[in-house]
Motif scaffolding. Structure first.
Motif, PDB file in Angstrom:
ATOM      1  N   ALA A  34       6.915  32.477  33.031  1.00  0.00           N
ATOM      2  CA  ALA A  34       8.175  32.051  32.413  1.00  0.00           C
ATOM      3  C   ALA A  34       9.042  31.239  33.363  1.00  0.00           C
ATOM      4  N   ASP A  35       8.393  30.465  34.235  1.00  0.00           N
ATOM      5  CA  ASP A  35       9.105  29.592  35.184  1.00  0.00           C
ATOM      6  C   ASP A  35      10.027  30.362  36.118  1.00  0.00           C
ATOM      7  N   THR A  36       9.660  31.599  36.435  1.00  0.00           N
ATOM      8  CA  THR A  36      10.431  32.407  37.388  1.00  0.00           C
ATOM      9  C   THR A  36       9.712  32.382  38.737  1.00  0.00           C
ATOM     10  N   ASP A  37      10.112  33.293  39.624  1.00  0.00           N
ATOM     11  CA  ASP A  37       9.427  33.414  40.915  1.00  0.00           C
ATOM     12  C   ASP A  37       8.354  34.492  40.875  1.00  0.00           C
ATOM     13  N   VAL A  38       7.920  34.863  39.681  1.00  0.00           N
ATOM     14  CA  VAL A  38       6.957  35.950  39.504  1.00  0.00           C
ATOM     15  C   VAL A  38       5.581  35.380  39.163  1.00  0.00           C
ATOM     16  N   VAL A  39       4.542  35.920  39.808  1.00  0.00           N
ATOM     17  CA  VAL A  39       3.180  35.459  39.569  1.00  0.00           C
ATOM     18  C   VAL A  39       2.287  36.658  39.246  1.00  0.00           C
ATOM     19  N   LEU A  40       1.422  36.479  38.238  1.00  0.00           N
ATOM     20  CA  LEU A  40       0.454  37.501  37.839  1.00  0.00           C
ATOM     21  C   LEU A  40      -0.855  37.206  38.560  1.00  0.00           C
ATOM     22  N   VAL A  41      -1.340  38.166  39.352  1.00  0.00           N
ATOM     23  CA  VAL A  41      -2.485  37.934  40.235  1.00  0.00           C
ATOM     24  C   VAL A  41      -3.605  38.916  39.917  1.00  0.00           C
ATOM     25  N   GLU A  42      -4.834  38.402  39.857  1.00  0.00           N
ATOM     26  CA  GLU A  42      -5.995  39.263  39.670  1.00  0.00           C
ATOM     27  C   GLU A  42      -6.967  39.096  40.833  1.00  0.00           C
ATOM     28  N   PHE A  43      -7.907  40.055  40.923  1.00  0.00           N
ATOM     29  CA  PHE A  43      -8.884  40.086  42.001  1.00  0.00           C
ATOM     30  C   PHE A  43     -10.236  40.491  41.434  1.00  0.00           C
ATOM     31  N   SER A  44     -11.272  40.387  42.256  1.00  0.00           N
ATOM     32  CA  SER A  44     -12.569  40.920  41.863  1.00  0.00           C
ATOM     33  C   SER A  44     -12.496  42.445  41.937  1.00  0.00           C
ATOM     34  N   PRO A  45     -13.296  43.149  41.137  1.00  0.00           N
ATOM     35  CA  PRO A  45     -13.209  44.618  41.118  1.00  0.00           C
ATOM     36  C   PRO A  45     -13.441  45.274  42.468  1.00  0.00           C
ATOM     37  N   ASP A  46     -14.210  44.641  43.350  1.00  0.00           N
ATOM     38  CA  ASP A  46     -14.511  45.249  44.647  1.00  0.00           C
ATOM     39  C   ASP A  46     -13.554  44.799  45.753  1.00  0.00           C
ATOM     40  N   VAL A  47     -12.365  44.344  45.363  1.00  0.00           N
ATOM     41  CA  VAL A  47     -11.373  43.898  46.347  1.00  0.00           C
ATOM     42  C   VAL A  47     -11.059  45.020  47.337  1.00  0.00           C
ATOM     43  N   THR A  48     -10.776  44.639  48.577  1.00  0.00           N
ATOM     44  CA  THR A  48     -10.427  45.614  49.609  1.00  0.00           C
ATOM     45  C   THR A  48      -8.915  45.687  49.775  1.00  0.00           C
ATOM     46  N   MET A  49      -8.451  46.733  50.443  1.00  0.00           N
ATOM     47  CA  MET A  49      -7.022  46.845  50.720  1.00  0.00           C
ATOM     48  C   MET A  49      -6.547  45.690  51.585  1.00  0.00           C
ATOM     49  N   ALA A  50      -7.362  45.283  52.550  1.00  0.00           N
ATOM     50  CA  ALA A  50      -6.976  44.165  53.411  1.00  0.00           C
ATOM     51  C   ALA A  50      -6.737  42.899  52.589  1.00  0.00           C
ATOM     52  N   GLU A  51      -7.580  42.671  51.582  1.00  0.00           N
ATOM     53  CA  GLU A  51      -7.423  41.490  50.731  1.00  0.00           C
ATOM     54  C   GLU A  51      -6.177  41.597  49.855  1.00  0.00           C
ATOM     55  N   LEU A  52      -5.907  42.784  49.340  1.00  0.00           N
ATOM     56  CA  LEU A  52      -4.685  42.986  48.557  1.00  0.00           C
ATOM     57  C   LEU A  52      -3.452  42.740  49.420  1.00  0.00           C
ATOM     58  N   GLU A  53      -3.472  43.237  50.621  1.00  0.00           N
ATOM     59  CA  GLU A  53      -2.341  43.055  51.533  1.00  0.00           C
ATOM     60  C   GLU A  53      -2.169  41.583  51.905  1.00  0.00           C
ATOM     61  N   ASP A  54      -3.275  40.887  52.147  1.00  0.00           N
ATOM     62  CA  ASP A  54      -3.203  39.461  52.459  1.00  0.00           C
ATOM     63  C   ASP A  54      -2.591  38.685  51.296  1.00  0.00           C
ATOM     64  N   ALA A  55      -3.010  39.023  50.084  1.00  0.00           N
ATOM     65  CA  ALA A  55      -2.490  38.334  48.899  1.00  0.00           C
ATOM     66  C   ALA A  55      -0.994  38.571  48.748  1.00  0.00           C
ATOM     67  N   ALA A  56      -0.593  39.839  48.815  1.00  0.00           N
ATOM     68  CA  ALA A  56       0.823  40.168  48.654  1.00  0.00           C
ATOM     69  C   ALA A  56       1.669  39.482  49.724  1.00  0.00           C
ATOM     70  N   THR A  57       1.171  39.461  50.940  1.00  0.00           N
ATOM     71  CA  THR A  57       1.918  38.841  52.036  1.00  0.00           C
ATOM     72  C   THR A  57       2.039  37.340  51.840  1.00  0.00           C
ATOM     73  N   SER A  58       0.949  36.679  51.477  1.00  0.00           N
ATOM     74  CA  SER A  58       0.976  35.222  51.337  1.00  0.00           C
ATOM     75  C   SER A  58       1.918  34.778  50.222  1.00  0.00           C
ATOM     76  N   PHE A  59       1.936  35.489  49.117  1.00  0.00           N
ATOM     77  CA  PHE A  59       2.850  35.123  48.029  1.00  0.00           C
ATOM     78  C   PHE A  59       4.301  35.410  48.408  1.00  0.00           C
ATOM     79  N   ARG A  60       4.531  36.540  49.076  1.00  0.00           N
ATOM     80  CA  ARG A  60       5.899  36.886  49.454  1.00  0.00           C
ATOM     81  C   ARG A  60       6.454  35.870  50.443  1.00  0.00           C
ATOM     82  N   VAL A  61       5.656  35.485  51.432  1.00  0.00           N
ATOM     83  CA  VAL A  61       6.091  34.488  52.408  1.00  0.00           C
ATOM     84  C   VAL A  61       6.390  33.155  51.719  1.00  0.00           C
ATOM     85  N   ALA A  62       5.636  32.841  50.658  1.00  0.00           N
ATOM     86  CA  ALA A  62       5.839  31.598  49.922  1.00  0.00           C
ATOM     87  C   ALA A  62       7.014  31.683  48.950  1.00  0.00           C
TER      88      ALA A  62
END
Length: 241
Positions: free
Chosen positions: A106-134
């Motif tokens: 809806a043109d906000t600062d919110v993004v809906l993000v998906e991953f592969s089912p076997d995603v690791t915690m490190a990958e989730l943390e990397d994703a959350a960090t990269s979007f937050r920094v951006a």
């Protein structure tokens, strides 16, 4: 502000000819009618995007969304459509989102993000960090699919330390699962770890819009206040609808 019995669906593959959702104009029209009949008054059209691998067809997406809006107007429906995407996380996701290569919710600062089912915690943390920094806030799509989040400690970590919101699919609530899965779902909702539900609708059969049934099931199991919050309250606040 609409009545809370009118629902907000922030994860819906409505726009035809863009991904594996609606495959034709007629099917999109039928999905619109289905959503309206399910009590959805606000719908975010979240087509799939894989940043860095395949360019998102922005022109086609918005052209087909205009066709959807015209049909809604023609039918006199109380249904508002908003742009958005379901973003498969890649190293390029945050950068391309900053460059407006695909829409936020809806043109906000919110993004809906998906991953592969076997995603690791490190990958989730990397994703959350990269979007937050951006400069973006993150909702993890259909969190029931990720084995790593079956550990509630990991869920708490993502929410408390990384500010991630959690979305669960309506069918996960409606359809009875295994004992362990049902217990996890109950724990996640009862303890407030799920922020919103959405239909993740792709078609009119196997993955159809069932928001009204989901709200009813939530009401029966957790009470109307919880059902109203998960089916629209949170979504309206975060998207300022």
């Amino acid at each position: 502000m609409r009545n809370m019995q009118n629902f907000v669906d922030i994860h819906h593959h409505l726009i035809y000819g863009v991904d594996d959702g609606a495959y034709s104009l007629d099917m999109m029209k039928e999905m619109i009618l289905r959503a309206a009949n399910e009590g959805v008054t606000d719908l975010v059209c979240t087509s799939h995007v894989t940043p860095g691998y395949k360019p998102f067809p922005l022109e086609r997406y918005f052209d087909h969304m205009d066709k959807a809006k015209a049909f809604i107007k023609e039918q006199g429906l109380d249904l508002w459509l908003y742009p958005g995407c379901e973003v498969l996380y890649t190293d390029a996701s945050a950068r391309l989102l900053q460059e407006h290569r695909f829409p936020t919710l809806a043109d906000t600062d919110v993004v809906l993000v998906e991953f592969s089912p076997d995603v690791t915690m490190a990958e989730l943390e990397d994703a959350a960090t990269s979007f937050r920094v951006a400069g973006f806030r993150v909702i993890f799509a259909h969190v029931e699919r990720y084995d790593v989040l079956r550990n509630i400690k990991n869920v708490r970590r993502m929410r408390e330390q990384f500010g991630v919101f959690m979305q669960m699919n309506a069918n996960t609530i409606i359809i009875k699962k295994s004992f362990l899965t049902d217990r996890w779902v109950k724990h996640m909702i009862a303890d407030g770890y799920i922020d919103c539900v959405a239909t993740d609708s792709h078609n009119l059969s196997s993955r159809s819009c069932k928001m009204r049934q989901c709200h009813q099931t939530l009401t029966e199991r957790f009470g109307q206040d919880v059902a109203d919050e998960l089916c629209g309250g949170f979504q309206r606040r975060i998207l300022e609808l």
